[in-house]
Design an enzyme around this catalytic site. Structure first.
Site, PDB file in Angstrom:
ATOM      1  CB  SER A  23      -0.898   0.024   1.236  1.00 35.66           C
ATOM      2  OG  SER A  23      -1.551   1.274   1.375  1.00 35.66           O
ATOM      3  CE1 TYR A  26      -4.140  -2.039   5.052  1.00 33.36           C
ATOM      4  CE2 TYR A  26      -3.462   0.159   4.372  1.00 33.36           C
ATOM      5  CZ  TYR A  26      -3.931  -1.104   4.053  1.00 33.36           C
ATOM      6  OH  TYR A  26      -4.182  -1.436   2.744  1.00 33.36           O
TER       7      TYR A  26
END
Length: 249
Positions: A142, A155
């Site tokens: 990501s 995350y």
């Protein structure tokens, strides 16, 4: 790109990016393994691939469980004979103020995203190294590995770890002819693309918000046997967003 008879595992393949990636491999002749924790979505997508003329196998898999990953690899080999490509796509997010985020919640994100990626790569590589041409692994990261918003600690840590894990794996597995690369998506719209605002598209240097197809195309490129000089790479697919300098007004 032709993937005829190549065996491809895609984790988290029941929906979103994983669903699109697995479909694109099936359209190019691959034998696809849909590894998905949610049995209903996994079986539905597998049936859709088969109905469209593809070759697909569903294996219920929770990547937090090492036993599930070992079973996934064994079932794939028993059914298709080998593994040529692994797309480590399964992941979860939890955005919560740091003062409220518990250790168990933090661990769950890392266990799913980072530890799961490591274990899948490890077990698949045991099979790939027996192939005459080795294999290819793509880890889905990501842009949160490179930049953040508040309340994204778990995350961001997991995706940053995936980027680092990728180049470590590339070095460790290179001698076995296994290439390992990472794709870090930016804003990829999995819902109603038509409902996006013009400002959503305009803020991207590429002029639009991303689509799951954009990630699928990157996966196909990185796993094509013709591209055997590409390993250890971190490909950011974000429409140029991480290259913008943004100053607060």
């Amino acid at each position: 790109m032709d993937f005829s008879n190549k065996v491809v595992i895609v984790t988290g393949a029941g929906s979103g990016i994983g669903q699109t990636v697995s479909r694109e491999y099936a359209l190019r002749g691959a034998r696809v393994v849909v590894a998905e924790r949610d049995e209903e979505t996994g079986r539905r997508h597998t049936s859709a691939l088969v109905d469209a003329g593809g070759s697909a196998l569903f294996v219920k898999t929770d990547v937090r469980r090492e036993a599930d990953i070992i079973s996934l690899v064994n079932e794939t080999v028993n059914h298709f004979g080998t593994i040529d490509v692994l797309i480590n796509n399964a992941g979860v997010s939890r955005f919560k103020p740091i003062y409220e985020l518990t250790a168990d919640e933090f661990d769950d994100v890392l266990f799913t995203n980072l530890r799961g990626t490591f274990l899948c790569a490890k077990e698949a590589a045991k099979v790939m190294r027996g192939n005459p041409s080795g294999g290819a692994i793509v880890n889905i990261g990501s842009t949160r590995a490179l930049m953040s918003e508040p309340n994204s600690e778990a995350y961001a840590a997991s995706k940053g770890g995936i980027a680092a894990l990728t180049h470590a794996l590339a070095l460790s597995l290179g001698a076995d002819r296994i290439r390992v690369n990472c794709i870090s998506p930016g804003w990829i719209e999995n819902g109603d693309y038509g409902s996006l605002r013009q400002i959503d598209h305009a803020q991207h240097p590429a002029g639009r918000v991303g689509k799951p197809d954009d990630i699928a195309k990157a996966c196909l490129y990185l796993t094509d046997p013709e591209n055997d000089f590409v390993t250890g790479a971190h490909l950011v697919v974000d429409g140029g967003m991480t290259r913008k300098m943004i100053y607060e007004p």
